[in-house]
Design an enzyme around this catalytic site. Structure first.
Site, short mmCIF file in Angstrom:
data_model
loop_
_atom_site.label_atom_id
_atom_site.label_comp_id
_atom_site.label_asym_id
_atom_site.label_seq_id
_atom_site.Cartn_x
_atom_site.Cartn_y
_atom_site.Cartn_z
N GLU A 50 0.79 -1.04 -0.17
CA GLU A 50 -0.10 0.02 -0.24
C GLU A 50 1.08 1.24 -0.12
O GLU A 50 1.09 1.83 1.01
CB GLU A 50 -0.89 0.07 1.12
CG GLU A 50 -2.28 0.53 0.83
CD GLU A 50 -2.30 2.11 0.82
OE1 GLU A 50 -1.35 2.91 0.25
OE2 GLU A 50 -3.12 2.79 1.56
N GLU A 77 4.26 8.30 -3.86
CA GLU A 77 4.98 7.93 -2.34
C GLU A 77 6.43 7.04 -2.56
O GLU A 77 7.01 6.15 -2.10
CB GLU A 77 4.05 7.42 -1.88
CG GLU A 77 3.23 8.24 -0.81
CD GLU A 77 2.19 7.57 0.06
OE1 GLU A 77 2.59 6.34 0.33
OE2 GLU A 77 1.22 7.90 0.80
#
Length: 681
Positions: A144, A153
């Site tokens: 995730e 990210e």
């Protein structure tokens, strides 16, 4: 700042007052991490669990022992799902130390300590082999690592390294793949966030400087709750396009890459923005899909899952242009290892895909909401109408705000002398370019000094007869950080004429008790999730709130987060700008009657400025609350939100139920602290 009128350095707008301890910093990060939101995202959790079960079953069917690698493990929830689904062992990698510590507690508390190993490292630092972090490579990869932009990210470099070093060839991946979607649109609302538009004032046309008008802007994504942008606010110029897909079960490259999709314009219009989102296929067959699409793409919008950890994106085209209905167009996207950007081409011409880079300084200094504020014609007219009553032929006017057009308006209204004080050099440079483009360079002065450094000599031996501000400062976060204007007014006190006009005259802090439709989730307790006890994370989130927010509000753009007012709104503190900042704290006590039924989640707070006896400007509610308590908030500024430690029910039956408040303004720091207590009759 003794007396608030000397030449001592003023505090910056934003008022730095946070504790500096390492523990505070860690818990600050936890408080802002949105773990509660993710743990309450039942759609996400369900899709991950189903995908993990399917992946474990596929590997087990091959006769292999199931070894799982969970990158970005967070609370350890996905790792516990994997073991529950039948995995033999799971390596859970989490780089953030406080979260990794919480994950160890959670895993142990749920009885998985013998099958889950928490590794507090970045995944690219994890080693494999006997006695190393991982005894063997994994054959199931669970991650995730995604943000609103999917790759922001560092998902691509992490996947690239994992396939090279940490997982076996042919591993099962959850999610299996991701697809990025985009739609070309015209939108006056969204387009106003990227470029300064011409402004009509007193028969004159204030034009944006070419450097700003032609600038491609910054490449950073504009992430918003696109579900709260009504389809009436934009015109879709083409269909929703699948721009590219990443298969996470195969080796992934983080090298820059471009993709394009051709389509026919469904209607004519001005191509301004690209609306974008993505979805995740949790299994190879595509039967388990977790989508981030806005609610208005759903047949029943009310069924769309709400999330704040993943939102949608708006990208601004480097160049706006007209397209014709039926025109053949090419929408192209390029990404590096962390970000995306878009370009538009047509008639066989390729889209220009150089990374947007601001060259005009304005996009670096001003937020997108600030561009929208400067382009708001209704707001501009309110300021101009109020200025008409105070600008005189002999006015010596000083403006104190960042990137403000009020000094330009004052000049156009006939002020004799106008100076503008900008606290940020990049904002000042953008204003210099605007003045030059409109031949106003010698008529509105932009001295490179702070308010407390201004002297009579800078004013040509005269005194200030009109001090103006919006107020707006680039470094402000919470609404009351703009009270920096009051400190500037106090520092300039010796230069003000006895009959000087202060504009705005005052500000009032308004508050209202609210029930949030969804925003409450980011601060909700998360004791259990999908059958797993995550109490340690809940305790850390609560400790974070105790450290950071026990007496403080936090900034949120409430137009993106629908809520209902359960009490009347009330002005609880007034700040009189015609006087100096007081030496002693200002304390206000009172109560807010709960007149509507609902779940009380917190208090919304904002400032309203009184420009003249007849004109006010609100940075919060822009219309009265309707009978059902629905609120309409300004899109230009963030409001302050104070979350109650725990929500409570309001009967709203006209009884004695009320929220009692104590609001304290500390002149020495500029901080406002809030205490609320609930009493029920």
């Amino acid at each position: 700042m003794t007396g608030f009128c000397g030449r001592a350095r003023l505090p910056v707008a934003g008022f730095d007052s946070a504790e500096a301890s390492e523990e505070y910093d860690h818990h600050q990060e936890i408080a802002r991490s949105r773990y509660a939101d993710m743990l309450y995202d039942h759609d996400r959790n369900d899709k991950y669990y189903r995908g993990i079960r399917a992946a474990v079953a596929r590997v087990r069917a091959r006769g292999e022992k199931v070894i799982v690698l969970d990158i970005g493990a967070g609370t350890g929830l996905l790792s516990m799902m994997a073991v529950t689904a039948g995995a033999d062992f799971c390596y859970a990698v989490e780089v953030f130390q406080p979260t990794a510590a919480a994950a160890r507690c959670i895993v142990e508390k749920n009885g998985f300590a013998d099958k889950i190993k928490i590794i507090n490292k970045h995944s690219t630092e994890v080693t494999v082999g006997p006695g190393e972090d991982m005894e063997t490579k994994a054959n199931v990869l669970v991650t995730e690592l995604f943000d609103t932009e999917l790759i922001g990210e560092g998902a691509l470099p992490s996947y690239e390294h994992a396939h090279r070093c940490l997982v076996r060839e042919g591993c099962a991946a959850v999610p299996h793949r991701a697809t990025v979607y985009a739609q070309l649109a015209e939108s006056e609302l969204l387009g106003s966030w990227a470029r300064l538009r011409p402004i009509e004032v007193e028969g004159s046309r204030v034009l944006p400087p070419p450097a700003v008008a032609d600038c491609s802007g910054v490449h950073s994504v504009c992430d918003i709750q696109l579900s709260q942008v009504s389809p009436r606010s934009f015109t879709a110029l083409g269909p929703v396009l699948a721009m590219f897909t990443v298969d996470f079960s195969q080796p992934v490259s983080s090298a820059p890459r471009s993709y394009s999709s051709q389509f026919v314009a469904r209607t004519g219009g001005r191509a301004q923005v690209v609306l974008s989102w993505w979805d995740l296929d949790m299994d190879p067959a595509g039967g388990i899909v977790c989508s981030v699409a806005p609610s208005w793409t759903y047949p029943r919008p009310e069924t769309a899952p709400w999330r704040d950890h993943w939102m949608q994106s708006v990208y601004f085209l480097p160049v706006e242009r007209e397209v014709a209905e039926g025109e053949n167009l090419t929408l192209a996207v390029r990404h590096d290892d962390y970000s995306l950007w878009y370009g538009l081409g047509s008639r066989g011409r390729d889209a220009i895909l150089s990374r947007p880079s601001c060259t005009c300084h304005a996009h670096l200094a001003w937020t997108r909401a600030r561009f929208g504020e400067l382009n708001d014609k209704v707001r501009t007219e309110r300021y101009v109408s109020a200025l008409r009553g105070v600008v005189k032929e002999d006015s010596v006017c000083v403006g104190v705000s960042d990137g403000s057009l009020l000094p330009v308006f004052a000049h156009l209204l006939g002020a004799k002398k106008v100076l503008s004080l900008d606290s940020l050099s990049m904002s000042k440079r953008a204003m210099e370019e605007l003045l030059e483009a409109n031949s106003l360079g010698g008529r509105v002065a932009l001295p490179d000094i702070r308010p407390e450094q201004l002297t009579c000599q800078d004013l040509g031996g005269e005194q200030i007869s009109l001090l103006i501000g919006e107020p707006y400062f680039c470094t402000s976060l919470l609404p009351w950080h703009s009270l920096y204007f009051w400190y500037c007014r106090s520092a300039l006190a010796d230069l003000l004429r006895p009959d000087a006009v202060i504009f705005p005259r005052s500000a009032a802090l308004h508050v209202v008790v609210v029930e949030f439709r969804d925003l409450w989730r980011i601060r909700a307790p998360c004791v259990t999730c999908e059958g797993f006890d995550v109490t340690p994370m809940d305790e850390m989130i609560q400790k974070s709130m105790d450290l950071r927010e026990s007496h403080e509000a936090e900034p949120h753009p409430l137009w993106e987060y629908p809520c209902r007012a359960l009490s009347p709104s009330a002005a609880v503190v007034t700040f009189d700008f015609t006087r100096r900042v007081p030496r002693r704290p200002v304390v206000s006590r009172g109560s807010l009657a709960l007149v509507r039924s609902g779940r009380c989640h917190g208090v919304a707070a904002w400032l309203e400025y009184r420009l003249s006896p007849d004109v006010t400007v609100s940075e919060g509610l822009i219309r009265p609350v309707d009978e059902r308590g629905r609120c309409e908030w300004s899109r230009h500024r963030k409001q302050g939100v104070y979350f109650f430690p725990s929500a409570f029910e309001s009967a709203g039956d006209g009884g004695d139920a009320a929220v009692f408040y104590e609001i304290k303004f500390e002149p020495a720091s500029g901080d406002i602290t809030m205490d609320f207590n609930i009493e029920s009759g």
